[in-house]
Design a protein around this motif. Sequence first.
Motif, PDB file in Angstrom:
ATOM      1  N   ARG A  86       0.862  -1.186   0.000  1.00 56.41           N
ATOM      2  CA  ARG A  86       0.000   0.000   0.000  1.00 56.41           C
ATOM      3  C   ARG A  86       0.893   1.229   0.000  1.00 56.41           C
ATOM      4  NH1 ARG A  86      -5.324   1.127   1.399  1.00 56.41           N
ATOM      5  NH2 ARG A  86      -5.685   3.221   2.220  1.00 56.41           N
ATOM      6  N   SER A  87       0.616   2.166  -0.929  1.00 56.37           N
ATOM      7  CA  SER A  87       1.499   3.326  -1.033  1.00 56.37           C
ATOM      8  C   SER A  87       0.736   4.559  -1.493  1.00 56.37           C
ATOM      9  CB  SER A  87       2.628   3.039  -2.017  1.00 56.37           C
ATOM     10  OG  SER A  87       3.497   4.148  -2.129  1.00 56.37           O
ATOM     11  N   PRO A  88       1.088   5.722  -0.943  1.00 50.36           N
ATOM     12  CA  PRO A  88       0.530   6.973  -1.455  1.00 50.36           C
ATOM     13  C   PRO A  88       1.227   7.366  -2.742  1.00 50.36           C
ATOM     14  CG  PRO A  88       2.083   7.440   0.310  1.00 50.36           C
ATOM     15  CD  PRO A  88       1.993   5.939   0.205  1.00 50.36           C
ATOM     16  N   ILE A  89       0.451   7.804  -3.742  1.00 50.52           N
ATOM     17  CA  ILE A  89       1.008   8.197  -5.027  1.00 50.52           C
ATOM     18  C   ILE A  89       0.294   9.461  -5.524  1.00 50.52           C
ATOM     19  CG2 ILE A  89       1.592   5.824  -5.679  1.00 50.52           C
ATOM     20  CD1 ILE A  89      -0.862   5.934  -7.582  1.00 50.52           C
ATOM     21  N   ALA A  90       0.812  10.008  -6.598  1.00 50.69           N
ATOM     22  CA  ALA A  90       0.120  11.056  -7.343  1.00 50.69           C
ATOM     23  C   ALA A  90      -0.001  10.583  -8.786  1.00 50.69           C
ATOM     24  CB  ALA A  90       0.887  12.364  -7.284  1.00 50.69           C
ATOM     25  N   ILE A  91      -1.178  10.727  -9.356  1.00 51.09           N
ATOM     26  CA  ILE A  91      -1.401  10.321 -10.735  1.00 51.09           C
ATOM     27  C   ILE A  91      -2.323  11.354 -11.391  1.00 51.09           C
ATOM     28  CG2 ILE A  91      -3.375   8.808 -10.196  1.00 51.09           C
ATOM     29  CD1 ILE A  91      -2.227   6.889 -12.376  1.00 51.09           C
ATOM     30  N   GLU A  92      -1.936  11.789 -12.573  1.00 53.80           N
ATOM     31  CA  GLU A  92      -2.663  12.835 -13.287  1.00 53.80           C
ATOM     32  C   GLU A  92      -2.855  14.075 -12.419  1.00 53.80           C
ATOM     33  OE1 GLU A  92      -6.251  11.249 -14.958  1.00 53.80           O
ATOM     34  OE2 GLU A  92      -5.167  10.069 -16.451  1.00 53.80           O
TER      35      GLU A  92
END
Length: 267
Positions: A223-229
């Motif tokens: 489980r990981s925090p990400i940024a997409i678009e």
Amino acid sequence: MSPVSNRLATALLLCCLAATAGCNSLTGAPSPSSAETPAPVPTGDELPPGVSDSRLENQSALLVAHADTLAGRNYTATTRRRIDFTNGTTYSRVEARSLVAADDTHYLSVSYEGRARDQLTAPSPVVRFEEWTNDSVSLERTRYANGTVRYDRTPGFGTPSNGTGWLGGNVESSPVRVESGSDGVVLTMERPFGLSIGATSRGAAHHEAVVGPDGRIRSTSIRSPIAIEGRNATITRQTQVRRVDETGLSKPPWFREAIESTEPVDG
């Protein structure tokens, strides 16, 4: 799309789903005993091969033991990946399920929802891919968002998933914590990872795995925090190995249609 390019595109998406150790996970994996007090450290017969009372000592030994517990047996390995934005909406979901028989016949099904299906785009986004393989023939069924269905007959490729998840990647240099859990030994690790889906990481990923005393990896998750678009999101991935010695494997209902609409291939 030609049979070869279709297979390559599917394989690439499966790599994003299952092969990259830092691509994803799902909530709901068993966790260490108590959130308020430290979980006990397992010892002796509770420990699977390659695991000491404080860390993962021999990754290869654990992977070999896991494979040995599944050799010549029926089982189901499932991988689920999803990306959810912080407001609760879902960007994409992918689920890949492998039913594996003791004779190495296996059936793979992959379903796509949301933006995940945009990665396969001819003649329209793919919503479901299926493959049935034995020692002599591999049949594929691809269903597209516009309702069309394509069948291909190909040489078998790859090996079925056995559910090793992130433990199948290179974790030798990373500290892996060992604790007792309700369903086996729980291995956890925090480390960043590279993303191959057009996203960027916003922090380290939490890795978790549940392993039985015999070495079978029952489940793994990331489980990981990400940024997409340009938006904050969380990517999660979970693998599970279940129904050991319970899964029967018959031909899929579309087997005859696939045989009748395709030509034998050399391989």
